[in-house]
Design a protein around this motif. Sequence first.
Motif, PDB file in Angstrom:
ATOM      1  N   PRO A 429       0.800  -1.236   0.000  1.00  0.00           N
ATOM      2  CA  PRO A 429       0.000   0.000   0.000  1.00  0.00           C
ATOM      3  C   PRO A 429       0.829   1.281   0.000  1.00  0.00           C
ATOM      4  CG  PRO A 429      -1.022  -1.620   1.426  1.00  0.00           C
ATOM      5  CD  PRO A 429       0.288  -2.215   0.977  1.00  0.00           C
ATOM      6  N   SER A 430       2.017   1.282   0.648  1.00  0.00           N
ATOM      7  CA  SER A 430       2.828   2.512   0.664  1.00  0.00           C
ATOM      8  C   SER A 430       3.208   2.938  -0.756  1.00  0.00           C
ATOM      9  CB  SER A 430       4.086   2.318   1.517  1.00  0.00           C
ATOM     10  OG  SER A 430       4.893   1.302   0.956  1.00  0.00           O
ATOM     11  N   ALA A 431       3.455   1.981  -1.636  1.00  0.00           N
ATOM     12  CA  ALA A 431       3.819   2.334  -3.018  1.00  0.00           C
ATOM     13  C   ALA A 431       2.620   2.908  -3.763  1.00  0.00           C
ATOM     14  CB  ALA A 431       4.367   1.106  -3.742  1.00  0.00           C
ATOM     15  N   ALA A 432       1.426   2.383  -3.463  1.00  0.00           N
ATOM     16  CA  ALA A 432       0.220   2.919  -4.110  1.00  0.00           C
ATOM     17  C   ALA A 432      -0.010   4.359  -3.644  1.00  0.00           C
ATOM     18  CB  ALA A 432      -0.982   2.042  -3.761  1.00  0.00           C
ATOM     19  N   LEU A 433       0.165   4.575  -2.338  1.00  0.00           N
ATOM     20  CA  LEU A 433      -0.106   5.906  -1.769  1.00  0.00           C
ATOM     21  C   LEU A 433       0.890   6.951  -2.253  1.00  0.00           C
ATOM     22  CD1 LEU A 433      -0.886   4.664   1.853  1.00  0.00           C
ATOM     23  CD2 LEU A 433      -2.496   5.806   0.323  1.00  0.00           C
ATOM     24  N   THR A 434       2.104   6.519  -2.625  1.00  0.00           N
ATOM     25  CA  THR A 434       3.143   7.479  -3.039  1.00  0.00           C
ATOM     26  C   THR A 434       3.517   7.273  -4.511  1.00  0.00           C
ATOM     27  OG1 THR A 434       4.879   5.965  -2.298  1.00  0.00           O
ATOM     28  CG2 THR A 434       4.133   7.601  -0.700  1.00  0.00           C
ATOM     29  N   SER A 435       2.563   6.787  -5.303  1.00  0.00           N
ATOM     30  CA  SER A 435       2.946   6.427  -6.681  1.00  0.00           C
ATOM     31  C   SER A 435       3.441   7.625  -7.494  1.00  0.00           C
ATOM     32  CB  SER A 435       1.799   5.721  -7.390  1.00  0.00           C
ATOM     33  OG  SER A 435       0.837   6.648  -7.787  1.00  0.00           O
ATOM     34  N   SER A 436       3.004   8.849  -7.142  1.00  0.00           N
ATOM     35  CA  SER A 436       3.478   9.985  -7.951  1.00  0.00           C
ATOM     36  C   SER A 436       4.990  10.170  -7.781  1.00  0.00           C
ATOM     37  CB  SER A 436       2.731  11.269  -7.584  1.00  0.00           C
ATOM     38  OG  SER A 436       3.009  11.620  -6.262  1.00  0.00           O
ATOM     39  N   THR A 437       5.530   9.837  -6.621  1.00  0.00           N
ATOM     40  CA  THR A 437       6.993   9.943  -6.464  1.00  0.00           C
ATOM     41  C   THR A 437       7.688   8.651  -6.905  1.00  0.00           C
ATOM     42  OG1 THR A 437       6.681   9.430  -4.127  1.00  0.00           O
ATOM     43  CG2 THR A 437       7.064  11.726  -4.671  1.00  0.00           C
ATOM     44  N   VAL A 438       7.069   7.513  -6.591  1.00  0.00           N
ATOM     45  CA  VAL A 438       7.682   6.239  -7.001  1.00  0.00           C
ATOM     46  C   VAL A 438       7.852   6.215  -8.527  1.00  0.00           C
ATOM     47  CG1 VAL A 438       7.255   3.741  -7.182  1.00  0.00           C
ATOM     48  CG2 VAL A 438       6.825   4.916  -5.017  1.00  0.00           C
ATOM     49  N   LEU A 439       6.806   6.650  -9.241  1.00  0.00           N
ATOM     50  CA  LEU A 439       6.854   6.537 -10.709  1.00  0.00           C
ATOM     51  C   LEU A 439       7.744   7.584 -11.379  1.00  0.00           C
ATOM     52  CD1 LEU A 439       3.406   5.043 -11.245  1.00  0.00           C
ATOM     53  CD2 LEU A 439       5.422   4.364 -12.543  1.00  0.00           C
ATOM     54  N   ARG A 440       8.202   8.566 -10.646  1.00  0.00           N
ATOM     55  CA  ARG A 440       9.209   9.470 -11.246  1.00  0.00           C
ATOM     56  C   ARG A 440      10.516   8.715 -11.465  1.00  0.00           C
ATOM     57  NH1 ARG A 440       8.876  15.551  -9.555  1.00  0.00           N
ATOM     58  NH2 ARG A 440       6.662  15.704  -9.151  1.00  0.00           N
ATOM     59  N   GLU A 441      10.735   7.678 -10.654  1.00  0.00           N
ATOM     60  CA  GLU A 441      12.014   6.956 -10.672  1.00  0.00           C
ATOM     61  C   GLU A 441      12.075   5.859 -11.717  1.00  0.00           C
ATOM     62  OE1 GLU A 441      14.179   8.282  -8.935  1.00  0.00           O
ATOM     63  OE2 GLU A 441      12.996   9.431  -7.487  1.00  0.00           O
ATOM     64  N   VAL A 442      10.908   5.397 -12.168  1.00  0.00           N
ATOM     65  CA  VAL A 442      10.882   4.240 -13.093  1.00  0.00           C
ATOM     66  C   VAL A 442       9.931   4.502 -14.252  1.00  0.00           C
ATOM     67  CG1 VAL A 442      11.539   2.447 -11.419  1.00  0.00           C
ATOM     68  CG2 VAL A 442       9.144   3.154 -11.601  1.00  0.00           C
ATOM     69  N   ALA A 443       9.958   3.589 -15.239  1.00  0.00           N
ATOM     70  CA  ALA A 443       9.199   3.820 -16.474  1.00  0.00           C
ATOM     71  C   ALA A 443       7.766   3.319 -16.419  1.00  0.00           C
ATOM     72  CB  ALA A 443       9.926   3.150 -17.641  1.00  0.00           C
ATOM     73  N   PHE A 444       7.457   2.396 -15.520  1.00  0.00           N
ATOM     74  CA  PHE A 444       6.084   1.850 -15.481  1.00  0.00           C
ATOM     75  C   PHE A 444       5.827   1.183 -14.132  1.00  0.00           C
ATOM     76  CE2 PHE A 444       8.650  -1.780 -16.500  1.00  0.00           C
ATOM     77  CZ  PHE A 444       7.975  -2.882 -15.988  1.00  0.00           C
ATOM     78  N   ALA A 445       4.547   0.857 -13.907  1.00  0.00           N
ATOM     79  CA  ALA A 445       4.183   0.094 -12.699  1.00  0.00           C
ATOM     80  C   ALA A 445       3.180  -0.982 -13.066  1.00  0.00           C
ATOM     81  CB  ALA A 445       3.564   1.009 -11.649  1.00  0.00           C
ATOM     82  N   SER A 446       3.195  -2.053 -12.296  1.00  0.00           N
ATOM     83  CA  SER A 446       2.206  -3.104 -12.486  1.00  0.00           C
ATOM     84  C   SER A 446       1.596  -3.417 -11.125  1.00  0.00           C
ATOM     85  CB  SER A 446       2.891  -4.343 -13.069  1.00  0.00           C
ATOM     86  OG  SER A 446       1.921  -5.320 -13.352  1.00  0.00           O
ATOM     87  N   LEU A 447       0.274  -3.304 -11.049  1.00  0.00           N
ATOM     88  CA  LEU A 447      -0.402  -3.520  -9.770  1.00  0.00           C
ATOM     89  C   LEU A 447      -0.533  -5.011  -9.486  1.00  0.00           C
ATOM     90  CD1 LEU A 447      -3.032  -0.784 -10.361  1.00  0.00           C
ATOM     91  CD2 LEU A 447      -1.944  -1.063  -8.136  1.00  0.00           C
ATOM     92  N   GLY A 448       0.046  -5.434  -8.379  1.00  0.00           N
ATOM     93  CA  GLY A 448      -0.099  -6.832  -7.938  1.00  0.00           C
ATOM     94  C   GLY A 448      -1.264  -6.860  -6.966  1.00  0.00           C
TER      95      GLY A 448
END
Length: 579
Positions: A429-448
Amino acid sequence: MNNDDMASATHPRQFSGVGVAPGRVLGAVRQMPKPVQEPLATASTATDAGAEAQRIKDAAKSVQAELRGRAAAIEGEGREVLEATALMAADPMLVKSAIKLLAAGTPGGARTAERAIWEAGAGVAEKLKALGGYMAERVADVLDVRARIVSELRGLPAPGIPASDAPFILAAEDLAPADTATLDPAQVIALITSSGGPQSHTAILARALGLPAVVAAPGVDTIADGTEVYVDGAAGTITEEPGAKLKLAAETWAEQAFALAAFAGSNALADGFAVPLLANVGTGADAVKAADAGAEGIGLLRTEFCFLDRDKEPTVEEQISAYGAVFAAFPGKKVVVRTLDAGADKPLPFLTNADEPNPALGVRGYRTEMTSPGVLERQLEAIAAAEALHQAQVWVMAPMIATAEEAAQFATLCAAAGLQTPGVMVEVPSAALTSSTVLREVAFASLGTNDLTQYAMAADRQLGPLAILNDPWQPAVLQLVKLTADGAALASAATGLPKPVGVCGEAAADPALAVVLVGLGVASLSMSARALAAVSAVLGTVTLAQAQELAAKALAAPSATAARAAVRAGLPVLADLGL
Ligand code: PEP
Ligand code: MG
């Protein structure tokens, strides 16, 4: 109402449970024999050791003959399992040691033939276990043969999937992994169980085989063998003595299932908005099947599945060959490789600590980089080397990322290995809540969504009794999906780069939930290859605006049940297709 319907309306018993795999079929029930009970320690009446010894010899011979006959009638892995068991039944060691026990007697009285073979089996199993290696692996076979001989002595049906000349609906209390090795999907047309939950082995097996299934339906283990029933795997119902209406429903399903079995290989909503449908795989063989099923790429390669039986880290060469086998099946297409996700339900002895008190919250997924540095770097090296040998477009993601710092570290490691497209799983959940900062670092995300649900609801995903909480339709989980997609859009605006968010948890394979996920901003869906056609058939009936409206309804619902009902009411195609 015609006569047929009237007759069936008076007495039919109906059973309700949780529908875990859709489909409407009609067929005769065969009950899975109950597990064999341990025989009493001594005979209640006088026995003749000679006669008991003869009973053991005769029973062992019948078991051998039965197993050989069944092995000859089938192909593949099931045949090997039956042949190995038949060999064990033919081994004189078990029978001889049972006859010795009969002669020895006990201080409390004589043993029966059943008791002697039971104890002899335990003794042989102990010896094999002590020998270790290949011999220890035969323990399960000995115990299976022992159970078969005891059943034969008692005049009861043999344990395991019943043998039948005609297709049947398998009823059981629940199925264990070992029961399923000989399950022939051409023979078994549906699964119904009185216990088990949506994450039970029965449910997972049914989805993988594409068999309609209902679990947690109390009473189905009392249906008499040979009784004709109608199973609706979407509604979660089982009806005895089905009338003409239900027969017609099963026939209609059979025609539709034919259409649902095929996916055109390119998915779009009714307005043409493309939502690529990808497959989840664990091996090269799975990837070949996924390509045959029309998958537009691979959305999740669970690399740990290639090495679950290893106690040592696989070499870089072994890894290149395992990943290359998947890339080869998808030339020019996207293949998302997930780095080793060891821990909790998927322990890898070379990475995880079996003694952790709380494995789901422990050093698992990306976190093993802290305790076993170097394994991830070597894996990334192998992925890059395999990429160079094939034409697949390789994306790489790390499991269990919790912070933007971890995402940045992973991106750095990928860049060092020459991998261009780093991403993260969003399942904490912490990654979902901070996805705007997490996704600045990488090219994509996949929800597990499997883990995201377990962590959002604090409910172990492996526990049947917590199935109600472990439901991706829970409003809290849908909120986390929305937050992730919204955060990704912010990261995209801030960086000027696309930041697509996909889903690779089981939620993507639920056609109604797939509509909601797309409406929440998910760009692609990855699932078991068997689910592709049904998900595509339903997505093709809604526009993006309609998907967004349905997603808003689901988000506004006060419970998972209400969310599901609101969305299903807006998707009549589900009932038409029996989904
Ligand atoms: C998930 O957690 O949703 C997922 C896809 O990963 P796994 O099921 O392998 O944990
Ligand atoms: Mg996971």
